[in-house]
Scaffold this motif. Structure first.
Motif, PDB file in Angstrom:
ATOM      1  N   LYS A   1       0.794  -1.221   0.000  1.00  0.00           N
ATOM      2  CA  LYS A   1       0.000   0.000   0.000  1.00  0.00           C
ATOM      3  C   LYS A   1       0.826   1.271   0.000  1.00  0.00           C
ATOM      4  CE  LYS A   1      -4.092  -1.841   2.359  1.00  0.00           C
ATOM      5  NZ  LYS A   1      -5.002  -1.690   3.523  1.00  0.00           N
ATOM      6  N   PHE A   2       2.057   1.209   0.493  1.00  0.00           N
ATOM      7  CA  PHE A   2       2.773   2.444   0.753  1.00  0.00           C
ATOM      8  C   PHE A   2       4.108   2.576   0.028  1.00  0.00           C
ATOM      9  CE2 PHE A   2       0.159   1.660   4.549  1.00  0.00           C
ATOM     10  CZ  PHE A   2      -0.627   2.800   4.512  1.00  0.00           C
ATOM     11  N   PHE A   3       4.423   1.674  -0.893  1.00  0.00           N
ATOM     12  CA  PHE A   3       5.692   1.784  -1.610  1.00  0.00           C
ATOM     13  C   PHE A   3       5.483   1.551  -3.094  1.00  0.00           C
ATOM     14  CE2 PHE A   3       6.908   0.806   2.717  1.00  0.00           C
ATOM     15  CZ  PHE A   3       7.959   1.687   2.933  1.00  0.00           C
ATOM     16  N   ARG A   4       6.354   2.150  -3.892  1.00  0.00           N
ATOM     17  CA  ARG A   4       6.331   1.968  -5.342  1.00  0.00           C
ATOM     18  C   ARG A   4       7.759   1.805  -5.843  1.00  0.00           C
ATOM     19  NH1 ARG A   4       4.416   7.490  -8.161  1.00  0.00           N
ATOM     20  NH2 ARG A   4       5.868   6.924  -9.810  1.00  0.00           N
ATOM     21  N   PHE A   5       7.896   0.998  -6.863  1.00  0.00           N
ATOM     22  CA  PHE A   5       9.198   0.775  -7.499  1.00  0.00           C
ATOM     23  C   PHE A   5       9.165   1.406  -8.880  1.00  0.00           C
ATOM     24  CE2 PHE A   5      11.890  -1.844 -10.307  1.00  0.00           C
ATOM     25  CZ  PHE A   5      13.119  -1.598  -9.712  1.00  0.00           C
ATOM     26  N   ASP A   6      10.148   2.271  -9.155  1.00  0.00           N
ATOM     27  CA  ASP A   6      10.256   2.965 -10.441  1.00  0.00           C
ATOM     28  C   ASP A   6      11.462   2.447 -11.209  1.00  0.00           C
ATOM     29  OD1 ASP A   6       8.287   4.391  -9.267  1.00  0.00           O
ATOM     30  OD2 ASP A   6       9.217   6.361  -9.467  1.00  0.00           O
ATOM     31  N   SER A   7      11.279   2.246 -12.502  1.00  0.00           N
ATOM     32  CA  SER A   7      12.380   1.869 -13.370  1.00  0.00           C
ATOM     33  C   SER A   7      12.126   2.477 -14.747  1.00  0.00           C
ATOM     34  CB  SER A   7      12.509   0.347 -13.460  1.00  0.00           C
ATOM     35  OG  SER A   7      13.634  -0.003 -14.245  1.00  0.00           O
ATOM     36  N   GLY A   8      13.017   2.193 -15.689  1.00  0.00           N
ATOM     37  CA  GLY A   8      12.823   2.715 -17.037  1.00  0.00           C
ATOM     38  C   GLY A   8      14.136   2.931 -17.769  1.00  0.00           C
ATOM     39  N   LEU A   9      14.056   3.714 -18.826  1.00  0.00           N
ATOM     40  CA  LEU A   9      15.212   4.093 -19.637  1.00  0.00           C
ATOM     41  C   LEU A   9      15.261   5.610 -19.739  1.00  0.00           C
ATOM     42  CD1 LEU A   9      14.925   1.485 -22.556  1.00  0.00           C
ATOM     43  CD2 LEU A   9      16.516   1.413 -20.626  1.00  0.00           C
ATOM     44  N   GLN A  10      16.462   6.164 -19.660  1.00  0.00           N
ATOM     45  CA  GLN A  10      16.603   7.620 -19.651  1.00  0.00           C
ATOM     46  C   GLN A  10      17.700   8.095 -20.585  1.00  0.00           C
ATOM     47  OE1 GLN A  10      17.807   9.428 -15.877  1.00  0.00           O
ATOM     48  NE2 GLN A  10      16.443  11.143 -16.263  1.00  0.00           N
ATOM     49  N   TRP A  11      17.413   9.178 -21.288  1.00  0.00           N
ATOM     50  CA  TRP A  11      18.402   9.917 -22.074  1.00  0.00           C
ATOM     51  C   TRP A  11      18.700  11.170 -21.268  1.00  0.00           C
ATOM     52  CZ3 TRP A  11      18.500  14.730 -24.640  1.00  0.00           C
ATOM     53  CH2 TRP A  11      19.535  14.894 -25.552  1.00  0.00           C
ATOM     54  N   LEU A  12      19.919  11.242 -20.719  1.00  0.00           N
ATOM     55  CA  LEU A  12      20.224  12.266 -19.717  1.00  0.00           C
ATOM     56  C   LEU A  12      21.369  13.166 -20.167  1.00  0.00           C
ATOM     57  CD1 LEU A  12      20.278  11.864 -15.931  1.00  0.00           C
ATOM     58  CD2 LEU A  12      22.382  12.662 -17.015  1.00  0.00           C
ATOM     59  N   GLN A  13      21.271  14.433 -19.785  1.00  0.00           N
ATOM     60  CA  GLN A  13      22.318  15.401 -20.088  1.00  0.00           C
ATOM     61  C   GLN A  13      22.838  16.059 -18.808  1.00  0.00           C
ATOM     62  OE1 GLN A  13      21.976  17.369 -24.333  1.00  0.00           O
ATOM     63  NE2 GLN A  13      20.191  17.970 -23.122  1.00  0.00           N
ATOM     64  N   ASN A  14      24.157  16.075 -18.650  1.00  0.00           N
ATOM     65  CA  ASN A  14      24.842  16.896 -17.658  1.00  0.00           C
ATOM     66  C   ASN A  14      25.569  18.009 -18.398  1.00  0.00           C
ATOM     67  OD1 ASN A  14      24.127  15.301 -15.389  1.00  0.00           O
ATOM     68  ND2 ASN A  14      25.737  13.845 -15.911  1.00  0.00           N
ATOM     69  N   GLY A  15      26.021  19.021 -17.674  1.00  0.00           N
ATOM     70  CA  GLY A  15      26.779  20.050 -18.376  1.00  0.00           C
ATOM     71  C   GLY A  15      27.047  21.294 -17.566  1.00  0.00           C
ATOM     72  N   GLU A  16      27.734  22.225 -18.217  1.00  0.00           N
ATOM     73  CA  GLU A  16      28.036  23.517 -17.664  1.00  0.00           C
ATOM     74  C   GLU A  16      28.253  24.493 -18.814  1.00  0.00           C
ATOM     75  OE1 GLU A  16      30.175  20.849 -16.510  1.00  0.00           O
ATOM     76  OE2 GLU A  16      31.382  20.931 -18.321  1.00  0.00           O
ATOM     77  N   ALA A  17      28.400  25.790 -18.483  1.00  0.00           N
ATOM     78  CA  ALA A  17      28.531  26.819 -19.522  1.00  0.00           C
ATOM     79  C   ALA A  17      29.636  27.801 -19.139  1.00  0.00           C
ATOM     80  CB  ALA A  17      27.208  27.552 -19.704  1.00  0.00           C
ATOM     81  N   TYR A  18      30.057  28.555 -20.135  1.00  0.00           N
ATOM     82  CA  TYR A  18      31.112  29.560 -19.927  1.00  0.00           C
ATOM     83  C   TYR A  18      30.859  30.725 -20.873  1.00  0.00           C
ATOM     84  CZ  TYR A  18      35.691  31.858 -20.121  1.00  0.00           C
ATOM     85  OH  TYR A  18      36.692  32.783 -20.088  1.00  0.00           O
ATOM     86  N   GLN A  19      31.162  31.939 -20.391  1.00  0.00           N
ATOM     87  CA  GLN A  19      31.023  33.128 -21.237  1.00  0.00           C
ATOM     88  C   GLN A  19      32.110  34.139 -20.899  1.00  0.00           C
ATOM     89  OE1 GLN A  19      27.316  35.330 -20.886  1.00  0.00           O
ATOM     90  NE2 GLN A  19      27.497  36.085 -22.984  1.00  0.00           N
ATOM     91  N   PHE A  20      32.750  34.661 -21.954  1.00  0.00           N
ATOM     92  CA  PHE A  20      33.770  35.699 -21.799  1.00  0.00           C
ATOM     93  C   PHE A  20      33.390  36.899 -22.673  1.00  0.00           C
ATOM     94  CE2 PHE A  20      37.432  37.758 -23.808  1.00  0.00           C
ATOM     95  CZ  PHE A  20      38.058  38.293 -22.687  1.00  0.00           C
ATOM     96  N   ILE A  21      33.442  38.086 -22.084  1.00  0.00           N
ATOM     97  CA  ILE A  21      33.166  39.324 -22.813  1.00  0.00           C
ATOM     98  C   ILE A  21      34.355  40.252 -22.605  1.00  0.00           C
ATOM     99  CG2 ILE A  21      31.624  41.302 -23.050  1.00  0.00           C
ATOM    100  CD1 ILE A  21      29.379  39.596 -21.948  1.00  0.00           C
TER     101      ILE A  21
END
Length: 244
Positions: A91-111
């Motif tokens: 009644k009180f728990f669920r199991f999640d699974s699946g497939l994922q397309w995931l992105q990590n990252g960072e950015a940079y800018q110089f002016i």
């Protein structure tokens, strides 16, 4: 005397009938509580809009190269996608699974402060993953859930989108794609999620959750200049369908 007995019996009969009707009515008007039944198996499609960044340190066991301009990188907003399946456990728990397309990252800018020249880039580290989570849940048609999970990830590719402006004002851009042995082929990520899900009688539903994720293993191999461990937080929205 007979009249008295008849009157007493009549009174007792009316009292019994009236009490029985009162008891039946009180039972009929009693409201049922909010029952928490087992979650049926569901499939889902989810989109995450994440605020991605990283922990970056010099690799002291290799060249111990200073960060330099990399220390000025900033977070980047990136999207990830997931096909999932959710199954109730009691009644009180669920199991999640699946497939994922995931992105990590960072950015940079110089002016530049002396001319019109600029330079900027966004790094994207793309992975294919299989998230696994165990969550505590409560509710029926509207369910609240919270719980931790892990996500084994297989490296797909690294993409850096660059754009710059020359001192004369000319704008340029380029895209660099790398898929080589400077990246670990597989990494592990831990995450925690908290959210709410609504399911209609038709079996279709929607879900929304907040998720925080942290990569536990270095993005690069042990001979690379830096130790890179991404993390991100954001909102994930999805469409769910109860399976027959």
């Amino acid at each position: 005397m007979k009249s008295f007995l008849l009157l007493a019996l009549s009174f007792m009969g009316f009292y019994t009938i009236g009490f029985s009707q009162l008891e039946i009515q009180s039972q009929q008007t009693k409201k049922a509580g909010w029952q928490n039944t087992k979650l049926p198996t569901q499939c889902s499609f989810e989109v995450e809009r994440g605020h991605a960044y990283r922990k970056l340190l010099p690799n002291e066991t290799f060249l111990n190269k200073p960060l330099g301009e990399l220390a000025n990188e900033v977070p980047s907003n990136l999207c990830s996608f997931r096909l999932g399946i959710q199954t109730g456990i009691g009644k009180f728990f669920r199991f999640d699974s699946g497939l994922q397309w995931l992105q990590n990252g960072e950015a940079y800018q110089f002016i530049s402060t002396t001319s019109d020249s600029t330079y900027a880039y966004v790094n994207r580290y793309r992975y294919l993953g299989m998230p696994l989570a165990l969550s505590f849940q409560y509710g029926h048609s509207i369910r609240f859930f919270i719980g931790p999970g892990i996500n084994p990830l297989i490296f797909n590719r690294f993409i850096q989108n660059q754009n710059w402006t020359t001192a004369l004002g000319s704008k340029q851009d380029a895209s660099v794609k790398i898929k080589n042995n400077q990246f670990n082929a597989a990494v592990l990520q831990a995450f925690i999620q908290i959210g709410v899900q609504f399911t209609a009688k038709s079996g279709w539903g929607i879900s929304s959750k907040y998720i925080y994720r942290q990569q536990l293993i270095n993005t690069h191999t042990k001979y690379y200049d830096y130790l890179h461990k991404p993390y991100a937080w954001g909102l994930e929205f999805g469409i769910t369908k109860t399976l027959p």
